[in-house]
Design a protein around this motif. Sequence first.
Motif, PDB file in Angstrom:
ATOM      1  N   SER A 163       0.826  -1.205   0.000  1.00 49.86           N
ATOM      2  CA  SER A 163       0.000   0.000   0.000  1.00 49.86           C
ATOM      3  C   SER A 163       0.855   1.248   0.000  1.00 49.86           C
ATOM      4  O   SER A 163       2.061   1.206   0.285  1.00 49.86           O
ATOM      5  N   ARG A 164       0.215   2.385  -0.283  1.00 43.85           N
ATOM      6  CA  ARG A 164       0.892   3.668  -0.193  1.00 43.85           C
ATOM      7  C   ARG A 164       1.297   3.953   1.251  1.00 43.85           C
ATOM      8  O   ARG A 164       2.367   4.540   1.510  1.00 43.85           O
ATOM      9  N   ALA A 165       0.471   3.513   2.185  1.00 45.33           N
ATOM     10  CA  ALA A 165       0.784   3.732   3.592  1.00 45.33           C
ATOM     11  C   ALA A 165       2.099   3.050   3.963  1.00 45.33           C
ATOM     12  O   ALA A 165       2.904   3.597   4.727  1.00 45.33           O
ATOM     13  N   ASP A 166       2.323   1.859   3.434  1.00 50.61           N
ATOM     14  CA  ASP A 166       3.576   1.152   3.705  1.00 50.61           C
ATOM     15  C   ASP A 166       4.767   1.910   3.121  1.00 50.61           C
ATOM     16  O   ASP A 166       5.847   1.972   3.722  1.00 50.61           O
ATOM     17  N   LEU A 167       4.566   2.484   1.938  1.00 50.75           N
ATOM     18  CA  LEU A 167       5.634   3.250   1.307  1.00 50.75           C
ATOM     19  C   LEU A 167       5.951   4.492   2.128  1.00 50.75           C
ATOM     20  O   LEU A 167       7.129   4.811   2.377  1.00 50.75           O
ATOM     21  N   ASP A 168       4.921   5.197   2.570  1.00 47.32           N
ATOM     22  CA  ASP A 168       5.125   6.380   3.395  1.00 47.32           C
ATOM     23  C   ASP A 168       5.813   6.027   4.713  1.00 47.32           C
ATOM     24  O   ASP A 168       6.664   6.769   5.211  1.00 47.32           O
ATOM     25  N   ALA A 169       5.445   4.880   5.277  1.00 46.46           N
ATOM     26  CA  ALA A 169       6.057   4.438   6.533  1.00 46.46           C
ATOM     27  C   ALA A 169       7.551   4.163   6.339  1.00 46.46           C
ATOM     28  O   ALA A 169       8.366   4.444   7.226  1.00 46.46           O
TER      29      ALA A 169
END
Length: 229
Positions: A163-169
Amino acid sequence: MASDIDPTNRGRDLAGMRVGYGERGARAEEPHLDADAVADGWLPLLRVWLEAAVEAELPEPNAMTLATVDHDGRPRTRTVLCKGLSEDGVLFFTNYDSDKARQLAASPYAAATFTWAPLAHQVTVCGRVEKVDPTVTEEYWSSRPRGSQLGAWASRQSRPIASRADLDAALVEAGHRFGSGRIPVPPFWGGLLLRPESVEFWQGRADRMHNRIRATQADGRWRVERLQP
């Protein structure tokens, strides 16, 4: 062909779309491209055309389409940014674990095309690709914005992510890792140099009678020839 395919793209007449190169404006006054334009080699004219794109304020004038082949021999393209031009070739940077870098490691030849459509100019450079000296990578790395440096550490380029959230993390984690200190060059990141073996210059002209001049290297010399459009 499936009956629900719209060949005109939702009513747009794609077949009728065309630009009459060399028929209007400043481009119409530009002299015809000929072999003399590369009499001193491919590099001077490429620099002149790149500078013209910069002066015209075209978006990302140093962008080029890089073509490689995958392990099945199928072509793959993507847009990258040229970060240096010299007699040695065209310089760009990437994650060495990315798809393009892996493909180049297996088959170290590529083509890169600069397209400046509003100027009716295009240049295609073909040749062998090799890694640059780490000092070249270090010099460029030090000029990158801090956010771009962190992004290089955070991204496993070309690999899937949930997910994008994983990338941002991953980016946040990289920020915590280095804090406010110096960010070193990742060991999996660096420069690649495309050494020209052929360079083709294209200049759009009226009635699709474009000018094409190709310089090809053989036995240490450059042979220049005009190609039919």
